[in-house]
Write a protein that holds these residues in place. Structure first.
Motif, PDB file in Angstrom:
ATOM      1  N   ASN A   7       0.805  -1.220   0.000  1.00  0.00           N
ATOM      2  CA  ASN A   7       0.000   0.000   0.000  1.00  0.00           C
ATOM      3  C   ASN A   7       0.843   1.279   0.000  1.00  0.00           C
ATOM      4  O   ASN A   7       0.301   2.366   0.066  1.00  0.00           O
ATOM      5  CB  ASN A   7      -0.953   0.003   1.199  1.00  0.00           C
ATOM      6  CG  ASN A   7      -2.088   0.982   1.030  1.00  0.00           C
ATOM      7  OD1 ASN A   7      -2.634   1.123  -0.060  1.00  0.00           O
ATOM      8  ND2 ASN A   7      -2.421   1.690   2.086  1.00  0.00           N
ATOM      9  N   GLU A   8       2.190   1.149  -0.055  1.00  0.00           N
ATOM     10  CA  GLU A   8       3.026   2.342   0.042  1.00  0.00           C
ATOM     11  C   GLU A   8       4.362   2.139  -0.667  1.00  0.00           C
ATOM     12  O   GLU A   8       4.937   1.063  -0.635  1.00  0.00           O
ATOM     13  CB  GLU A   8       3.283   2.677   1.516  1.00  0.00           C
ATOM     14  CG  GLU A   8       4.147   3.904   1.707  1.00  0.00           C
ATOM     15  CD  GLU A   8       4.413   4.206   3.175  1.00  0.00           C
ATOM     16  OE1 GLU A   8       4.081   5.320   3.587  1.00  0.00           O
ATOM     17  OE2 GLU A   8       4.951   3.333   3.874  1.00  0.00           O
ATOM     18  N   LEU A  29       4.579   7.615  -1.115  1.00  0.00           N
ATOM     19  CA  LEU A  29       3.338   7.601  -1.875  1.00  0.00           C
ATOM     20  C   LEU A  29       2.507   6.470  -1.286  1.00  0.00           C
ATOM     21  O   LEU A  29       2.904   5.310  -1.350  1.00  0.00           O
ATOM     22  CB  LEU A  29       3.593   7.364  -3.361  1.00  0.00           C
ATOM     23  CG  LEU A  29       2.371   7.262  -4.269  1.00  0.00           C
ATOM     24  CD1 LEU A  29       1.601   8.582  -4.278  1.00  0.00           C
ATOM     25  CD2 LEU A  29       2.775   6.866  -5.678  1.00  0.00           C
ATOM     26  N   SER A  30       1.382   6.818  -0.679  1.00  0.00           N
ATOM     27  CA  SER A  30       0.553   5.802  -0.034  1.00  0.00           C
ATOM     28  C   SER A  30      -0.881   5.864  -0.559  1.00  0.00           C
ATOM     29  O   SER A  30      -1.197   6.691  -1.404  1.00  0.00           O
ATOM     30  CB  SER A  30       0.586   5.985   1.485  1.00  0.00           C
ATOM     31  OG  SER A  30       0.104   7.263   1.841  1.00  0.00           O
ATOM     32  N   LEU A  32      -2.205   3.413  -2.187  1.00  0.00           N
ATOM     33  CA  LEU A  32      -2.156   2.785  -3.503  1.00  0.00           C
ATOM     34  C   LEU A  32      -3.332   1.839  -3.747  1.00  0.00           C
ATOM     35  O   LEU A  32      -3.964   1.901  -4.799  1.00  0.00           O
ATOM     36  CB  LEU A  32      -0.839   2.021  -3.680  1.00  0.00           C
ATOM     37  CG  LEU A  32       0.431   2.867  -3.546  1.00  0.00           C
ATOM     38  CD1 LEU A  32       1.659   1.985  -3.612  1.00  0.00           C
ATOM     39  CD2 LEU A  32       0.476   3.934  -4.609  1.00  0.00           C
ATOM     40  N   ALA A  35      -6.689   3.782  -4.129  1.00  0.00           N
ATOM     41  CA  ALA A  35      -6.694   4.599  -5.347  1.00  0.00           C
ATOM     42  C   ALA A  35      -6.814   3.728  -6.599  1.00  0.00           C
ATOM     43  O   ALA A  35      -7.560   4.064  -7.522  1.00  0.00           O
ATOM     44  CB  ALA A  35      -5.442   5.455  -5.410  1.00  0.00           C
ATOM     45  N   TYR A  42      -4.419   8.861  -4.145  1.00  0.00           N
ATOM     46  CA  TYR A  42      -3.016   8.648  -3.814  1.00  0.00           C
ATOM     47  C   TYR A  42      -2.614   9.752  -2.850  1.00  0.00           C
ATOM     48  O   TYR A  42      -3.031  10.900  -3.005  1.00  0.00           O
ATOM     49  CB  TYR A  42      -2.141   8.739  -5.069  1.00  0.00           C
ATOM     50  CG  TYR A  42      -2.431   7.687  -6.100  1.00  0.00           C
ATOM     51  CD1 TYR A  42      -1.889   6.422  -6.000  1.00  0.00           C
ATOM     52  CD2 TYR A  42      -3.250   7.972  -7.193  1.00  0.00           C
ATOM     53  CE1 TYR A  42      -2.145   5.455  -6.951  1.00  0.00           C
ATOM     54  CE2 TYR A  42      -3.514   7.017  -8.151  1.00  0.00           C
ATOM     55  CZ  TYR A  42      -2.969   5.761  -8.032  1.00  0.00           C
ATOM     56  OH  TYR A  42      -3.228   4.812  -8.969  1.00  0.00           O
ATOM     57  N   LEU A 109      -5.113  12.701  -6.583  1.00  0.00           N
ATOM     58  CA  LEU A 109      -3.830  12.900  -5.919  1.00  0.00           C
ATOM     59  C   LEU A 109      -3.952  13.980  -4.853  1.00  0.00           C
ATOM     60  O   LEU A 109      -4.354  15.108  -5.143  1.00  0.00           O
ATOM     61  CB  LEU A 109      -2.757  13.323  -6.940  1.00  0.00           C
ATOM     62  CG  LEU A 109      -1.382  13.668  -6.378  1.00  0.00           C
ATOM     63  CD1 LEU A 109      -0.741  12.447  -5.717  1.00  0.00           C
ATOM     64  CD2 LEU A 109      -0.485  14.217  -7.465  1.00  0.00           C
TER      65      LEU A 109
END
Length: 175
Positions: A7-8, A29-30, A32, A35, A42, A109
């Motif tokens: 997830n990250e 970036l988490s 995932l 999203a 994101y 985002l």
């Protein structure tokens, strides 16, 4: 150092050299899974830094990449060295009439970006140092606490850019 889990994506230290520019990044970036399933955004938390940046070169490469088609000058590009390819991209982007493309802030985002950079060249302007915070959410971008020192003076800047749709684009700034 970059690590992945389901997830990250986490970046502990990343250095990129592109042409005359060097850029460093760290962050994550988490969100995932949510999203990718269309049930969330994101979430980007990123610190960017640069000791040297040629913005003319980077923007030329971005514009060339955005307008790239597989058949355009393919043979010439394949045979060119990295330095020759970079010069071709810069020459193409500096042609009169090359339109700057509208950048749409992604709807999925949410970002918090911190920027610190030194020694930046952009269209004859020499930027000694710049610092800024950039927030993105729901197709809007807000630029906060920007301070810049250049060869023509110093300044502070705050602004926003919103791309709700192709017909609803708004911007504003305080300089």
């Amino acid at each position: 150092d970059i690590s992945f889990n389901n997830n990250e994506i986490r970046i502990d230290s990343l250095k990129v050299n592109a042409g005359k520019s060097e850029i460093g990044a760290k962050g994550s970036l988490s969100g995932l899974r949510r999203a990718l399933m269309g049930r969330g955004a994101y979430i980007l938390d990123l610190d960017l830094s640069s000791g040297r940046m040629d913005a003319n070169e980077l923007l030329a490469a971005i514009n060339a990449g955005a307008s790239f088609t597989p058949d355009s000058d393919k043979k010439e590009m394949e045979e060119a060295s990295d330095a020759e390819f970079l010069q071709m991209v810069i020459a193409d982007s500096l042609e009169i009439g090359t339109p700057q493309r509208l950048w749409v802030v992604p709807a999925d985002l949410n970002a918090n970006i911190s920027l610190t950079a030194k020694d930046i060249s952009y269209a004859g302007l020499e930027i000694e140092s710049i610092g800024a915070e950039i927030l993105m959410k729901e197709r809007c971008m807000q630029i906060l606490n920007t301070s810049v020192n250049t060869n023509i003076g110093a300044g502070r800047f705050e602004g926003f850019y919103a791309t709700r749709s192709k017909k609803d684009i708004r911007t504003g700034f305080d300089l």
